[in-house]
Design an enzyme around this catalytic site. Structure first.
Site, PDB file in Angstrom:
ATOM      1  N   HIS A  50      31.727  53.414  36.025  1.00  0.00           N
ATOM      2  CA  HIS A  50      33.046  51.968  36.815  1.00  0.00           C
ATOM      3  C   HIS A  50      32.730  52.607  37.950  1.00  0.00           C
ATOM      4  O   HIS A  50      32.113  51.011  37.975  1.00  0.00           O
ATOM      5  CB  HIS A  50      34.210  53.243  37.200  1.00  0.00           C
ATOM      6  CG  HIS A  50      35.447  53.270  36.175  1.00  0.00           C
ATOM      7  ND1 HIS A  50      36.892  52.275  35.675  1.00  0.00           N
ATOM      8  CD2 HIS A  50      35.438  52.992  34.369  1.00  0.00           C
ATOM      9  CE1 HIS A  50      37.061  51.863  34.260  1.00  0.00           C
ATOM     10  NE2 HIS A  50      36.790  52.799  33.690  1.00  0.00           N
ATOM     11  N   ASP A  92      38.700  49.473  41.493  1.00  0.00           N
ATOM     12  CA  ASP A  92      38.656  50.448  39.901  1.00  0.00           C
ATOM     13  C   ASP A  92      40.125  50.514  40.253  1.00  0.00           C
ATOM     14  O   ASP A  92      41.062  51.093  40.352  1.00  0.00           O
ATOM     15  CB  ASP A  92      38.082  50.491  39.904  1.00  0.00           C
ATOM     16  CG  ASP A  92      37.207  51.402  38.593  1.00  0.00           C
ATOM     17  OD1 ASP A  92      36.551  51.164  38.500  1.00  0.00           O
ATOM     18  OD2 ASP A  92      38.785  52.188  38.320  1.00  0.00           O
TER      19      ASP A  92
END
Ligand code: UDP
Length: 481
Positions: free
Chosen positions: A20, A109
């Protein structure tokens, strides 16, 4: 006011795990290269992972900076942290920073589960970054909507995911735990995403056009498809310093690859998080040896068995995860390179000697394999990787399945080992000359070309980046939140 003269300030708040963090840093660099003043928000030790990339961009006049929050998340700086790491220690520092420096938008995120509420309270427009593509989210969403998974009697009986443009079959055993038991797991991620004003997706339209349309029209998502963001890494330095500095001498690795025939080497890697147990590594080693093919095999951290933690810790030193004499044989025959730790994946995949990629189908690795024009042996393990496998093998037809059947919960004891014969067969199928292999290679090279065009001026992703920046400018001028 003419929009051209309006400046846009974008913040990017990446998660701590590699799969990520890495694409979010690339995404921030892409938006900065299109003129958005971009700031990456991170802890001091995480910032070290991408400081060099950012400094190089700054030296080229790109408007990007890092803002470090005065806090740390212990044991996460080597980017091998899993999705459940608690990052709430960053809540207060983030809030303080946003109050004093409100941006025009923040990209968050989804694993910073708490951050949506904080940002909404401050009335800052937010965009969610989930790290995956359109195809897996369509699969997941349609299973959630149309399939009664809980009442399925068999774990291994395939079912067709309804209402998709292609026939996509999965088994219950390949579904994430939350999809198997939706009544027990409320979809927190969906809520997080639904409250954002848009989603940024690291993919490109031509890779999955039906699913990009489906995401936008059927799932009603305002989605900006801006990838493959990894293509912003153009120099050798960018490619070797991405994520972490590599643990091998990249010149030595390139020299070794240069000595090999085109398309003759298979690259094997399972991403930044997964830890394979010694018994699985052993099967991979036997399978690779029996395939007769040259390989670069990245062995990251090794999984310890819960029962035998101490014993296997000692085993680690003795390399008991490799067959007797394996490494010596591979060295003598100049057939294999084992990377312990972190490899410069982009650099290796793009080398002409690489002819295949054994991958766990993490979304970034899948995209990177596609962009390098390399067919894949798919070996999904967790997250949305089983869906990604279907995209590669059944929709794009650029890979072969190794035959992995069990979705693993992060950190869970290994259920099923894939045997050496399966490894050998899949590697040979991909790497030996055959019509099927040649066709896969042609198809993946065509898609790779589309990926490259998508990020060039006038390409679909290039236009989406510009369009999002324009929308943010418009919102700013109109005084929208
Ligand atoms: N990666 C790398 N070197 C390694 C292992 C991983 O550069 O030795 C990078 C890889 O290029 C990709 C990311 O780490 O960008 C892994 O992301 P992916 O989504 O494939 O898998 P995850 O780590 O999330 O399981």
């Amino acid at each position: 006011m003419a929009l051209e003269i309006v400046s846009v300030k974008m913040f990017f708040f990446p998660f701590v795990g590699g799969g990520h963090q890495i694409p979010m840093i690339d995404t921030a660099r892409v938006f900065a290269s299109h003129g958005a003043t971009s700031t990456i928000i991170a802890t001091p030790s995480h910032a070290l992972n991408f400081q060099k990339l950012v400094t190089r961009d700054q030296n080229s006049g790109i408007p990007i900076t890092i803002h470090t929050l005065p806090a740390e998340i212990p044991d996460t700086t080597d980017v091998t942290a899993g999705p459940f790491i608690d990052t709430t220690v960053l809540l207060q520092p983030l809030k303080t920073f946003l109050l004093s420096h409100p941006p025009d938008c923040i990209v968050i995120d989804m694993f910073h589960r708490w951050a949506g509420d904080v940002v909404d309270e401050l009335q800052i427009p937010r965009i969610v970054f989930t790290g995956n593509g359109c195809f897996p989210r369509c699969v997941q969403e349609n299973i959630r909507k149309y399939v009664d998974v809980e009442s399925m009697s068999s774990d291994y009986e395939p079912f067709v995911v309804p209402n998709l443009p292609h026939k996509v079959e999965l088994t219950k055993s390949q579904l994430p735990i939350f999809a198997r038991n939706p009544s027990k797991f409320p979809d927190i991620m969906k809520k997080f995403e639904d409250k954002s004003f848009a989603t940024i997706i690291n993919s490109f339209y031509e890779l999955e056009p039906e699913y990009a349309d489906y995401t936008r029209k059927e799932l009603g998502k305002k989605a900006w498809i801006v990838g493959p963001v990894s293509l912003c890494n153009r120099s050798v330095e960018d490619k070797t310093q991405r994520g972490k500095s590599s643990t091998i001498d990249e010149q030595g690795c390139l020299k070794w690859l240069n000595s090999k025939e085109p398309h003759s080497v298979i690259y094997v890697s399972f991403g930044s998080l997964v830890r394979l147990p010694p018994k699985q590594l052993m099967e991979i080693a036997y399978g690779l040896e029996a395939s007769g093919k040259s390989f670069v095999w990245v062995v990251g951290k090794i999984r310890k068995s819960e029962k035998n933690k101490e014993e296997e810790e000692e085993d680690d030193d003795e390399e008991r995860w490799l067959p007797e004499g394996f490494e010596e044989r591979m060295k003598e025959s100049n057939r294999g390179m084992i990377v312990r730790g972190w490899a410069p994946q982009l650099l290796i995949l793009e080398h002409g000697a690489i002819g295949g990629f054994v991958t766990h189908c993490g979304w970034n690795s899948t995209l990177e394999g596609v962009c390098a024009g390399v067919p894949m042996v798919t070996w999904p393990l967790t997250a949305e990787q089983f869906s990604n496998e279907k995209l590669v093998t059944d929709v794009l037809r650029i890979g072969v399945q190794v035959g992995s059947r069990e979705w693993l919960r992060f950190g869970e004891e290994w259920k099923e080992v894939v045997g050496r014969e399966k490894v050998e067969i899949a590697v040979k199928k991909l790497m030996e000359e055959s019509e099927e292999a040649a066709e896969m290679r042609v198809r993946v090279k065509k898609i790779a070309e589309c990926g490259r065009r998508a990020v060039e001026q006038g390409g679909t992703s290039y236009q989406d980046v510009d369009a999002l920046i324009r929308e943010l400018k418009q919102r700013k001028v109109n005084g929208h939140v």
